[in-house]
Motif scaffolding. Sequence first.
Motif, mmCIF file in Angstrom:
data_model
loop_
_atom_site.group_PDB
_atom_site.id
_atom_site.type_symbol
_atom_site.label_atom_id
_atom_site.label_comp_id
_atom_site.label_asym_id
_atom_site.label_seq_id
_atom_site.Cartn_x
_atom_site.Cartn_y
_atom_site.Cartn_z
ATOM 1 N N LEU A 176 -19.506 48.430 25.711
ATOM 2 C CA LEU A 176 -18.327 49.278 25.857
ATOM 3 C C LEU A 176 -18.576 50.656 25.253
ATOM 4 O O LEU A 176 -19.182 50.785 24.197
ATOM 5 N N LEU A 177 -18.074 51.685 25.942
ATOM 6 C CA LEU A 177 -18.155 53.063 25.455
ATOM 7 C C LEU A 177 -16.745 53.547 25.148
ATOM 8 O O LEU A 177 -15.868 53.536 26.011
ATOM 9 N N VAL A 178 -16.522 53.957 23.894
ATOM 10 C CA VAL A 178 -15.193 54.385 23.456
ATOM 11 C C VAL A 178 -15.049 55.884 23.665
ATOM 12 O O VAL A 178 -15.944 56.663 23.304
ATOM 13 N N ILE A 179 -13.897 56.304 24.237
ATOM 14 C CA ILE A 179 -13.677 57.726 24.540
ATOM 15 C C ILE A 179 -12.760 58.368 23.503
ATOM 16 O O ILE A 179 -13.146 59.321 22.827
ATOM 17 N N ASP A 180 -11.532 57.855 23.349
ATOM 18 C CA ASP A 180 -10.590 58.493 22.425
ATOM 19 C C ASP A 180 -9.470 57.515 22.055
ATOM 20 O O ASP A 180 -9.269 56.492 22.706
ATOM 21 N N TYR A 181 -8.755 57.913 21.033
ATOM 22 C CA TYR A 181 -7.620 57.129 20.531
ATOM 23 C C TYR A 181 -6.440 57.245 21.491
ATOM 24 O O TYR A 181 -6.168 58.320 22.044
ATOM 25 N N ILE A 182 -5.705 56.129 21.695
ATOM 26 C CA ILE A 182 -4.520 56.146 22.563
ATOM 27 C C ILE A 182 -3.240 56.062 21.727
ATOM 28 O O ILE A 182 -2.408 56.964 21.748
ATOM 29 N N ALA A 183 -3.067 54.965 20.980
ATOM 30 C CA ALA A 183 -1.817 54.764 20.241
ATOM 31 C C ALA A 183 -2.001 53.657 19.204
ATOM 32 O O ALA A 183 -2.962 52.884 19.258
ATOM 33 N N SER A 205 -0.150 45.602 30.895
ATOM 34 C CA SER A 205 1.295 45.638 31.114
ATOM 35 C C SER A 205 2.062 44.790 30.104
ATOM 36 O O SER A 205 3.281 44.937 29.972
ATOM 37 N N LYS A 206 1.379 43.882 29.393
ATOM 38 C CA LYS A 206 2.056 43.034 28.419
ATOM 39 C C LYS A 206 2.446 43.787 27.149
ATOM 40 O O LYS A 206 3.319 43.351 26.407
ATOM 41 N N ILE A 207 1.811 44.936 26.915
ATOM 42 C CA ILE A 207 2.103 45.741 25.728
ATOM 43 C C ILE A 207 3.047 46.873 26.125
ATOM 44 O O ILE A 207 2.736 47.671 27.005
ATOM 45 N N GLU A 208 4.199 46.921 25.480
ATOM 46 C CA GLU A 208 5.211 47.909 25.837
ATOM 47 C C GLU A 208 4.705 49.333 25.628
ATOM 48 O O GLU A 208 4.140 49.652 24.583
ATOM 49 N N ASN A 209 4.885 50.160 26.649
ATOM 50 C CA ASN A 209 4.522 51.585 26.648
ATOM 51 C C ASN A 209 3.014 51.842 26.655
ATOM 52 O O ASN A 209 2.595 53.000 26.711
ATOM 53 N N LEU A 210 2.187 50.791 26.600
ATOM 54 C CA LEU A 210 0.747 51.030 26.565
ATOM 55 C C LEU A 210 0.231 51.572 27.903
ATOM 56 O O LEU A 210 -0.631 52.465 27.920
#
Length: 302
Positions: A75-82, A149-154
């Motif tokens: 996996l390659l990580v790009i940036d923080y989301i939330a 979709s199981k995580i609200e607002n994600l």
Amino acid sequence: MISAPLSAVPVHYARRRLSLSVRFGVLLLVFGIMIMFVGVAMVAGSRGEKPKEAVEMKETPCAYVTIQNNYHVDLLVIDYIATMQQGETEKEDYYLALFFDGEQKPYYCALCADKNTALYDELRAYVADETQKIGDARYDAYYSVRAISKIENLKEKFEEKIEKYDETISGEFGDMSKSIYYLQYICGADEDYNAVMKGRQTKSALGNYAAILVGAALVVCGILLFVRDKKKKSLPDETQTMYQYPQQPGDPFYQPAAQPQPYAAPPQNDPFYQPAAQPQQGELPQQPYDPTAGNGTPDGTA
């Protein structure tokens, strides 16, 4: 004579209301049995179960990825989301990442870093370091998959972050597709995956046994409440006063009240019997004292 039949008088039976302790005991019994049943079912289902084998993502087309499997992903990580919170406590961080599937197609996905893992601190350090560039954070590890979709607002935040980086990423890797899953970190590729999974199964089994014990404790408490209530009812009620209904002549156990007996003269042979003194001949019988007679003397003389 009235020939019309008399209507039957309705008879009402009073229902005995259960005491509070009995009702609470019933609830404890029901919940205890349910918890025990679930715990036993979980223990029986997990007995002899082998850890899930990890599937290689680089050998699996993304269309065949399912939440039933765990995957080995580079996996390659790009940036923080939330950051997701539970109450006021931070629980998980989510990051925008990408991977290549079995058809060598690049896909955007979200990466979940739980607060209790080393990955959580490493990724926070990566985001805070301004010298880091896209592609510097790569995590060849084992992951489970969950629906975004199981995580609200994600999903909305995921889409916003993709729009921010899509032009740069597409110029580097070509046309990007979007995965409907986020990856949950299990352990690193250099760790013993089977040992980690067995440890998780052991914790789960201990939780199931604990549920059985809790259910058994609730059942015992419910039974004790029943016993206590029964014992309490068997004791006499000291606050209750006994009332005896008056007996009627028609009662077979009727006993009339004792009547006063007429005066009977003592027998002549009673050694302690002394007859009343009789007046002697020539003497007047003693008169009762009358204060209005004479000058107040008992015999009326001056």
